[in-house]
Design an enzyme around this catalytic site. Sequence first.
Site, PDB file in Angstrom:
ATOM      1  N   ASP A   1      -6.467  -8.914  -3.996  1.00 43.89           N
ATOM      2  CA  ASP A   1      -7.013  -7.768  -3.269  1.00 43.89           C
ATOM      3  C   ASP A   1      -8.482  -8.088  -2.999  1.00 43.89           C
ATOM      4  O   ASP A   1      -9.235  -8.327  -3.928  1.00 43.89           O
ATOM      5  CB  ASP A   1      -6.886  -6.508  -4.131  1.00 43.89           C
TER       6      ASP A   1
ATOM      7  N   GLU B   1      -2.907  -9.233   1.662  1.00 46.60           N
ATOM      8  CA  GLU B   1      -2.657  -8.133   2.572  1.00 46.60           C
ATOM      9  C   GLU B   1      -3.389  -8.434   3.875  1.00 46.60           C
ATOM     10  O   GLU B   1      -4.528  -8.905   3.844  1.00 46.60           O
ATOM     11  CB  GLU B   1      -3.231  -6.867   1.946  1.00 46.60           C
TER      12      GLU B   1
ATOM     13  N   CYS C   1       1.374   3.487  -7.888  1.00 49.34           N
ATOM     14  CA  CYS C   1       1.306   3.040  -9.277  1.00 49.34           C
ATOM     15  C   CYS C   1       2.169   1.788  -9.410  1.00 49.34           C
ATOM     16  O   CYS C   1       3.349   1.806  -9.067  1.00 49.34           O
ATOM     17  CB  CYS C   1       1.824   4.138 -10.213  1.00 49.34           C
TER      18      CYS C   1
ATOM     19  N   CYS D   1       5.267   2.557 -12.205  1.00 51.03           N
ATOM     20  CA  CYS D   1       6.432   3.400 -11.941  1.00 51.03           C
ATOM     21  C   CYS D   1       6.690   3.626 -10.445  1.00 51.03           C
ATOM     22  O   CYS D   1       7.729   4.155 -10.066  1.00 51.03           O
ATOM     23  CB  CYS D   1       6.291   4.744 -12.647  1.00 51.03           C
TER      24      CYS D   1
ATOM     25  N   CYS E   1      -1.997   7.482 -13.696  1.00 50.91           N
ATOM     26  CA  CYS E   1      -0.814   7.916 -12.968  1.00 50.91           C
ATOM     27  C   CYS E   1      -0.305   9.223 -13.599  1.00 50.91           C
ATOM     28  O   CYS E   1      -0.138   9.309 -14.816  1.00 50.91           O
ATOM     29  CB  CYS E   1       0.239   6.829 -13.046  1.00 50.91           C
TER      30      CYS E   1
ATOM     31  N   CYS F   1       3.625   8.426 -15.008  1.00 51.61           N
ATOM     32  CA  CYS F   1       3.897   7.625 -16.210  1.00 51.61           C
ATOM     33  C   CYS F   1       2.701   7.525 -17.152  1.00 51.61           C
ATOM     34  O   CYS F   1       2.806   6.968 -18.244  1.00 51.61           O
ATOM     35  CB  CYS F   1       4.399   6.227 -15.827  1.00 51.61           C
TER      36      CYS F   1
ATOM     37  N   ASP G   1      -8.537  -1.858  -8.219  1.00 50.62           N
ATOM     38  CA  ASP G   1      -8.312  -3.121  -7.519  1.00 50.62           C
ATOM     39  C   ASP G   1      -7.234  -3.981  -8.172  1.00 50.62           C
ATOM     40  O   ASP G   1      -6.466  -4.657  -7.481  1.00 50.62           O
ATOM     41  CB  ASP G   1      -9.626  -3.906  -7.418  1.00 50.62           C
TER      42      ASP G   1
HETATM   43 ZN   LIG Z   1       3.026   5.452 -12.841  1.00 46.71          ZN
END
Ligand SMILES: [Zn+2]
Length: 388
Positions: A185, A269, A322, A325, A341, A344, A351
């Site tokens: 990234d 990306e 995330c 999850c 998150c 989870c 990053d």
């Molecule tokens: Zn999560």
Amino acid sequence: MMLTAYKYRMYPDDVQREMFLKHFGACRFVYNWSLEQKIKTYETDNVSLSCYDLNAMLPDLKKEFEWLKEVNAQSLQQTQKRLDSAFRRFFREKYGFPKFKSKKNPIQSFQVPQNYIVDFDTNQVRLPKTGWVKTIIHRRFAGILKTATVSMTKTGKFFISVLVEDGKETPRKELFGYDTTIGLDVGIKDFVTMSDGTKIDNPKFLRSSIKRIEVLQRRFSKTKKGSKNRDKARRKVALQYEKVANQRKDFLHKTSSRIVSNNQAIAIETLNVQGMMQNHGLAQAIGDVSWSEFFRQLKYKSERYGKTLLKIGQFEPSSKTCSVCGSIKRDLKLSDREWSCTECGTCHDRDVNASINIKKFALQAQNLIGVIAPRDTGGEPVGDVIDG
Ligand SMILES: [Zn+2]
């Protein structure tokens, strides 16, 4: 076959320097003249002049402009070839319409397609019409000499770039899997963050060199127009820019080489430099970090060493998902460097999480298009992929 460019600094004497300047001028003249002919004949007769047509017009042009005879005829033909490929790029890739060349362009250059000699032992290069020119050949090569390009920078330094075909086949791509792929990234805060948690920042010396540009620029703007001091100050600014460019190049090469040699596949990306600039209002930081040059290096180094570069599109919400999850945090702000998150409970570094997602998306995309084998490979090879 692999082509490699070797670039060396040249030290022409005064006579040779004059000859180089003549070549820059003559090639620019022929390029612009040819571009004009192409446009005219297209407008009046709806005919597109080929490179062959243009080459055939050169002898007459030389009768009209005698001074063109002083330079290497092959360099003039080569400049028409370049114009031809500029047009082909324009039609094929909708890449900008070929522009007229200006004397004010920061880099002036001409090409020598053949009949030149590189002598490693005496540190000289022999060019048609110019003769043996002192050149610091810090690195030897073996292979067939293709086109050489002589260039001059804004600060008056000369370089030659020699394209060499080394006769080796491009290496077969090495197999890769989850454990041997790294996700990257790139950003403004850290230059690159990797899916294994590593962060690489822009080196400090580079940042201070950039600050120095601002100082020199301010000094330049205070000088009187047309004064000697102004010329001096302008040159200082140009030299500092050159220094930054070299330091940055060095940093990018070290970083890209390290990443390519440590991994079998690299996931990135697609860049949206414009978007990044708007978001941060740090137009200057763009010059500092230069992601596109970094990606270019990753691409050619991957090809050279049999590694795979995987690219994913921008639509993937790599920062907001995330990586544990898969739930998406829609209200994540740009200023949130860390977040947890809500599904989870995992704590994320923004990053690092993004780079893990880039890796996951890239590997998943391979599975989705059905070329590659098992889904959950647990470190097993997932296949041989051609960079898209
Ligand atoms: Zn999560």
